[in-house]
Design a protein around this motif. Structure first.
Motif, PDB file in Angstrom:
ATOM      1  N   VAL A   1      12.656 -20.077 119.949  1.00  0.00           N
ATOM      2  CA  VAL A   1      11.414 -20.119 119.158  1.00  0.00           C
ATOM      3  C   VAL A   1      11.020 -18.750 118.621  1.00  0.00           C
ATOM      4  O   VAL A   1      10.085 -18.651 117.836  1.00  0.00           O
ATOM      5  N   PHE A   2      11.711 -17.696 119.066  1.00  0.00           N
ATOM      6  CA  PHE A   2      11.283 -16.344 118.702  1.00  0.00           C
ATOM      7  C   PHE A   2      12.238 -15.692 117.707  1.00  0.00           C
ATOM      8  O   PHE A   2      13.462 -15.792 117.855  1.00  0.00           O
ATOM      9  N   ALA A   3      11.675 -15.034 116.709  1.00  0.00           N
ATOM     10  CA  ALA A   3      12.468 -14.161 115.844  1.00  0.00           C
ATOM     11  C   ALA A   3      12.775 -12.867 116.609  1.00  0.00           C
ATOM     12  O   ALA A   3      12.182 -12.622 117.660  1.00  0.00           O
ATOM     13  N   PRO A   4      13.687 -12.032 116.112  1.00  0.00           N
ATOM     14  CA  PRO A   4      13.904 -10.733 116.775  1.00  0.00           C
ATOM     15  C   PRO A   4      12.620  -9.922 116.763  1.00  0.00           C
ATOM     16  O   PRO A   4      11.830 -10.007 115.811  1.00  0.00           O
ATOM     17  N   PRO A   5      12.379  -9.144 117.803  1.00  0.00           N
ATOM     18  CA  PRO A   5      11.082  -8.464 117.926  1.00  0.00           C
ATOM     19  C   PRO A   5      10.928  -7.255 117.004  1.00  0.00           C
ATOM     20  O   PRO A   5      11.903  -6.599 116.653  1.00  0.00           O
ATOM     21  N   VAL A   6       9.692  -6.982 116.663  1.00  0.00           N
ATOM     22  CA  VAL A   6       9.306  -5.718 116.045  1.00  0.00           C
ATOM     23  C   VAL A   6       8.697  -4.867 117.161  1.00  0.00           C
ATOM     24  O   VAL A   6       7.811  -5.334 117.877  1.00  0.00           O
ATOM     25  N   VAL A   7       9.209  -3.659 117.321  1.00  0.00           N
ATOM     26  CA  VAL A   7       8.705  -2.790 118.379  1.00  0.00           C
ATOM     27  C   VAL A   7       7.959  -1.630 117.737  1.00  0.00           C
ATOM     28  O   VAL A   7       8.471  -0.995 116.810  1.00  0.00           O
ATOM     29  N   VAL A   8       6.742  -1.376 118.210  1.00  0.00           N
ATOM     30  CA  VAL A   8       5.972  -0.232 117.713  1.00  0.00           C
ATOM     31  C   VAL A   8       5.901   0.780 118.840  1.00  0.00           C
ATOM     32  O   VAL A   8       5.436   0.453 119.942  1.00  0.00           O
ATOM     33  N   CYS A   9       6.420   1.978 118.579  1.00  0.00           N
ATOM     34  CA  CYS A   9       6.406   2.968 119.665  1.00  0.00           C
ATOM     35  C   CYS A   9       6.226   4.367 119.134  1.00  0.00           C
ATOM     36  O   CYS A   9       6.268   4.624 117.937  1.00  0.00           O
ATOM     37  N   ASN A  10       6.015   5.255 120.088  1.00  0.00           N
ATOM     38  CA  ASN A  10       5.820   6.662 119.796  1.00  0.00           C
ATOM     39  C   ASN A  10       7.158   7.323 119.511  1.00  0.00           C
ATOM     40  O   ASN A  10       8.180   6.952 120.074  1.00  0.00           O
ATOM     41  N   GLU A  11       7.103   8.339 118.637  1.00  0.00           N
ATOM     42  CA  GLU A  11       8.299   9.098 118.263  1.00  0.00           C
ATOM     43  C   GLU A  11       9.104   9.539 119.494  1.00  0.00           C
ATOM     44  O   GLU A  11      10.329   9.445 119.520  1.00  0.00           O
ATOM     45  N   ALA A  12       8.379   9.998 120.516  1.00  0.00           N
ATOM     46  CA  ALA A  12       9.040  10.579 121.689  1.00  0.00           C
ATOM     47  C   ALA A  12       9.854   9.552 122.466  1.00  0.00           C
ATOM     48  O   ALA A  12      10.715   9.927 123.273  1.00  0.00           O
ATOM     49  N   HIS A  13       9.590   8.247 122.237  1.00  0.00           N
ATOM     50  CA  HIS A  13      10.217   7.235 123.083  1.00  0.00           C
ATOM     51  C   HIS A  13      11.230   6.364 122.349  1.00  0.00           C
ATOM     52  O   HIS A  13      11.760   5.421 122.927  1.00  0.00           O
ATOM     53  N   VAL A  14      11.497   6.679 121.054  1.00  0.00           N
ATOM     54  CA  VAL A  14      12.412   5.839 120.275  1.00  0.00           C
ATOM     55  C   VAL A  14      13.773   5.726 120.955  1.00  0.00           C
ATOM     56  O   VAL A  14      14.325   4.628 121.105  1.00  0.00           O
ATOM     57  N   ALA A  15      14.294   6.855 121.399  1.00  0.00           N
ATOM     58  CA  ALA A  15      15.638   6.839 121.990  1.00  0.00           C
ATOM     59  C   ALA A  15      15.664   5.966 123.245  1.00  0.00           C
ATOM     60  O   ALA A  15      16.548   5.116 123.411  1.00  0.00           O
ATOM     61  N   ALA A  16      14.665   6.151 124.116  1.00  0.00           N
ATOM     62  CA  ALA A  16      14.635   5.376 125.363  1.00  0.00           C
ATOM     63  C   ALA A  16      14.432   3.889 125.076  1.00  0.00           C
ATOM     64  O   ALA A  16      15.073   3.030 125.700  1.00  0.00           O
ATOM     65  N   VAL A  17      13.563   3.570 124.122  1.00  0.00           N
ATOM     66  CA  VAL A  17      13.321   2.169 123.773  1.00  0.00           C
ATOM     67  C   VAL A  17      14.603   1.534 123.220  1.00  0.00           C
ATOM     68  O   VAL A  17      14.991   0.428 123.620  1.00  0.00           O
ATOM     69  N   THR A  18      15.272   2.252 122.327  1.00  0.00           N
ATOM     70  CA  THR A  18      16.511   1.739 121.736  1.00  0.00           C
ATOM     71  C   THR A  18      17.561   1.492 122.820  1.00  0.00           C
ATOM     72  O   THR A  18      18.210   0.444 122.858  1.00  0.00           O
ATOM     73  N   ARG A  19      17.678   2.464 123.740  1.00  0.00           N
ATOM     74  CA  ARG A  19      18.643   2.347 124.832  1.00  0.00           C
ATOM     75  C   ARG A  19      18.333   1.115 125.686  1.00  0.00           C
ATOM     76  O   ARG A  19      19.218   0.342 126.045  1.00  0.00           O
ATOM     77  N   GLN A  20      17.056   0.929 126.004  1.00  0.00           N
ATOM     78  CA  GLN A  20      16.702  -0.219 126.850  1.00  0.00           C
ATOM     79  C   GLN A  20      16.968  -1.539 126.133  1.00  0.00           C
ATOM     80  O   GLN A  20      17.406  -2.510 126.758  1.00  0.00           O
ATOM     81  N   MET A  21      16.722  -1.600 124.824  1.00  0.00           N
ATOM     82  CA  MET A  21      16.968  -2.852 124.100  1.00  0.00           C
ATOM     83  C   MET A  21      18.465  -3.140 124.032  1.00  0.00           C
ATOM     84  O   MET A  21      18.887  -4.291 124.177  1.00  0.00           O
ATOM     85  N   GLN A  22      19.257  -2.080 123.838  1.00  0.00           N
ATOM     86  CA  GLN A  22      20.711  -2.266 123.881  1.00  0.00           C
ATOM     87  C   GLN A  22      21.133  -2.773 125.259  1.00  0.00           C
ATOM     88  O   GLN A  22      21.990  -3.645 125.378  1.00  0.00           O
ATOM     89  N   GLY A  23      20.493  -2.215 126.290  1.00  0.00           N
ATOM     90  CA  GLY A  23      20.830  -2.610 127.661  1.00  0.00           C
ATOM     91  C   GLY A  23      20.617  -4.090 127.917  1.00  0.00           C
ATOM     92  O   GLY A  23      21.336  -4.692 128.724  1.00  0.00           O
ATOM     93  N   ILE A  24      19.628  -4.677 127.274  1.00  0.00           N
ATOM     94  CA  ILE A  24      19.385  -6.110 127.489  1.00  0.00           C
ATOM     95  C   ILE A  24      19.926  -6.940 126.323  1.00  0.00           C
ATOM     96  O   ILE A  24      19.713  -8.155 126.275  1.00  0.00           O
ATOM     97  N   GLY A  25      20.645  -6.296 125.406  1.00  0.00           N
ATOM     98  CA  GLY A  25      21.340  -7.030 124.347  1.00  0.00           C
ATOM     99  C   GLY A  25      20.428  -7.654 123.310  1.00  0.00           C
ATOM    100  O   GLY A  25      20.735  -8.706 122.751  1.00  0.00           O
ATOM    101  N   VAL A  26      19.297  -6.984 123.048  1.00  0.00           N
ATOM    102  CA  VAL A  26      18.385  -7.500 122.024  1.00  0.00           C
ATOM    103  C   VAL A  26      18.327  -6.499 120.867  1.00  0.00           C
ATOM    104  O   VAL A  26      18.032  -5.317 121.073  1.00  0.00           O
ATOM    105  N   ALA A  27      18.647  -6.982 119.649  1.00  0.00           N
ATOM    106  CA  ALA A  27      18.539  -6.119 118.470  1.00  0.00           C
ATOM    107  C   ALA A  27      17.172  -6.338 117.843  1.00  0.00           C
ATOM    108  O   ALA A  27      16.827  -7.467 117.486  1.00  0.00           O
ATOM    109  N   PRO A  28      16.355  -5.283 117.712  1.00  0.00           N
ATOM    110  CA  PRO A  28      15.033  -5.476 117.118  1.00  0.00           C
ATOM    111  C   PRO A  28      15.130  -5.742 115.619  1.00  0.00           C
ATOM    112  O   PRO A  28      16.070  -5.291 114.961  1.00  0.00           O
ATOM    113  N   ALA A  29      14.160  -6.467 115.082  1.00  0.00           N
ATOM    114  CA  ALA A  29      14.046  -6.595 113.629  1.00  0.00           C
ATOM    115  C   ALA A  29      13.691  -5.243 113.034  1.00  0.00           C
ATOM    116  O   ALA A  29      14.198  -4.870 111.972  1.00  0.00           O
ATOM    117  N   ALA A  30      12.840  -4.510 113.724  1.00  0.00           N
ATOM    118  CA  ALA A  30      12.481  -3.158 113.289  1.00  0.00           C
ATOM    119  C   ALA A  30      11.878  -2.407 114.472  1.00  0.00           C
ATOM    120  O   ALA A  30      11.282  -3.019 115.360  1.00  0.00           O
TER     121      ALA A  30
END
Lengths: 360, 360
Positions: B52-81
């Motif tokens: 029922v869900f489209a790929p997520p849009v994640v809103v985050c701080n500049e300082a955390h983009v790398a960590a957020v991207t890494r965690q999403m890769q870790g759980i195999g979810v590609a964000p819409a943006a």
């Protein structure tokens, strides 16, 4: 009174688990700069240095010879001997070994026996007491230092002074020993004026002490003598022979000798003394800030009072706590109410059982 | 009810100082495996994954983009943006940016707005509530999730349900918002049955929400639109333009929109939810042992009850303590009564003033 040469005998064999996690098997309490920049051992040796003192005899555990030697070099004191105990056998065998070693070269030697892990705040009073004790020992008495109580401590041993000894100022016959009284008893002792804390510091005529000890504990004296004769000397150190020393009964000098002999005397004094036997005792002894906290190392506190907060590494952030002890090393954090801090030995025992020697 | 595609919008911009010293500037609460092995962010995204869900849009701080991207890769979810905030401007601008981005490609898009740092214990109830909220949003309502209170919490916001909305099961008009009531008031709310905790989770029709927001905060919507148009896209991420975004008022979506619009609806539900807003809240939420302690990591305790004891490194040895929080990282030890643990922000402020960013 003319000063006379005294041979300091520094008892450095303690393991000091009550100040865990700072005090560890490899670095027991006496080797640590627990209060200020000087280790308790260094302070003890410094207090027993100067013209009236011969070079010290140090009795310590095999595991600590290197650290003890390093610390003595650090303060520029060359020991007369380092007597190395292969196993811990309490104070009577350690003191007997030192007495034997000293009496062999000088039958009239006087020994000043000092635990290496006590604090003495009033060094002038200490010097006066040492002089008085030495005079009494020269007259043949086996002398212990008593400390005039300032608190109804239930963790200490107490000594009751009897008749003053004629011609020896400040010296009294010992009437009674009491170990760890209950609080009501300790409060009575505090007000009576007859009682002193038993410090474990002594002045003995070495040969006389050995002879008297041999009356009560002949096997101990025989085995210690054998441990020295069969021991191996190298450099300035004398390693006691393991089997003989292990065969000596493990007993304190109070139990073996002082509670039995008719020659026991006490010199009561106000030394501002502490055996630093717990974190609570260290809190009592240390300078406290306006919130009655003792703070050592990297510590931030908010609305925290009456506490001992000590870090050897991490930042301690304490908020809204009363009368606690928090001690953080790089690998352990201890937290407890101040009045229960002596129970840390429970953790030491659990870690020993759990096979985690790195934390001991 | 037929499931419909929902666009999860994950708000990952929080700094989470209330779980200091575990939560740090570089590793805020939502990025930590605070409960179990999964980070709060990963759990949030997982709950918003599936057919029922489209790929997520994640809103985050500049300082955390790398960590957020890494965690999403870790759980195999590609964000819409990944929408990157150059500065933190509270929730209204963040949600407006995501709404703008979604509405540009699909004027009928429904967005499911989820803070990334909350716990939801009852995932089945959550799914049911999401379905009900989506149905209401499709009908044009701006929907917030309410949680049926289980405690008279004074730290939360409360929402009073009004009339049920006809034809939309489980949805109510919103009658009143109350922020952080006093204890007596919170106790009344708890028993009344009309009140829910305000969770900060929403379902909005994106374009409709923006239009409504523009009525109350026109400057906000204009600046956010400019921040997107002037922003720079690279890979899957969209960096909002700094000056325009900084010019948007810093305001929460509740204050900017929900407390003002006539289109606000609430879906009350029992989600076993927590915002994990303090160590005490985490203690409430966690499994406790027979002494009512929550123990994480290398911890030994003796006669300690009702406490949250967590180590990320050193051994914590806790003795004789009641209802405390002790959290030890490699570089910080926090100790406080459990009911005052939310005051850790005092330390965060002091460290910021003291110029010790390594501990923040």
């Amino acid at each position: 009174m003319k000063p006379m040469a005294l041979h300091p005998v520094i008892l450095c064999g303690g393991s000091g688990t009550r100040l865990w996690p700072l005090s560890r098997d490899a670095h027991p309490k006496q080797l640590l700069a627990i209060l200020g920049h000087e280790s308790l051992l260094a302070a003890t040796i410094r207090r027993a240095s100067g013209s009236v003192f011969a070079p010290p005899v140090v009795v310590c555990n095999e595991a600590h010879v290197a650290a003890v030697t390093r610390q003595m070099q650090g303060i520029g004191v060359a020991p007369a001997a380092v007597i190395v105990e292969p196993t811990a056998r309490n104070t009577a065998p350690a003191i007997a070994a030192a007495a034997h070693w000293l009496a062999a070269s000088d039958p009239k030697a006087l020994m000043l026996v000092l635990p290496s892990d006590h604090l003495i705040g009033d060094e002038a009073a200490y010097r006066t007491a040492v002089d008085a004790a030495a005079a009494a020992a020269k007259a043949g008495w086996l002398v212990t230092f008593g400390v005039t109580p300032t608190l109804p401590e239930t963790g200490y041993g107490y000594i009751r002074s009897g008749e003053p000894i004629e011609g020896l100022e400040g010296a009294y016959r010992i009437e009674q020993f009491v170990e760890k009284p209950d609080l009501g008893t300790a409060e009575r002792y505090l007000t009576s004026g007859d009682w002193s804390w038993n410090t474990g510091m002594f002045v003995f005529p070495a040969a006389r002490m050995l002879a008297e000890l041999a009356r009560f504990e002949p096997e101990l004296v025989t085995q210690v003598a054998a441990a020295i004769e069969q021991g191996s000397a190298s450099g300035g150190s004398l390693a006691l022979a393991g089997p003989a020393f292990a065969a000596a009964p493990s007993i304190s000098i109070d139990r073996a000798l002082m509670e039995r002999t008719q020659a026991a005397a006490v010199i009561p004094a106000s030394l501002n003394w502490s055996d630093v036997g717990s974190w609570a005792a260290l809190w009592e002894t240390s300078d406290r800030d306006e919130n009655a906290n003792v703070v050592v190392g990297d510590v931030m506190s908010e609305q925290t009072t009456g506490s001992y907060l000590r870090s050897e590494g991490p930042l301690i952030a304490a908020l809204g706590l009363q009368d606690v002890v928090i001690v953080a090393t790089g690998d352990i954090v201890l937290a407890a109410p101040r009045d229960r801090a002596q129970e840390v030995k429970a953790f030491v025992e659990r870690l020993r059982k759990a096979g985690r020697p790195d934390l001991l």
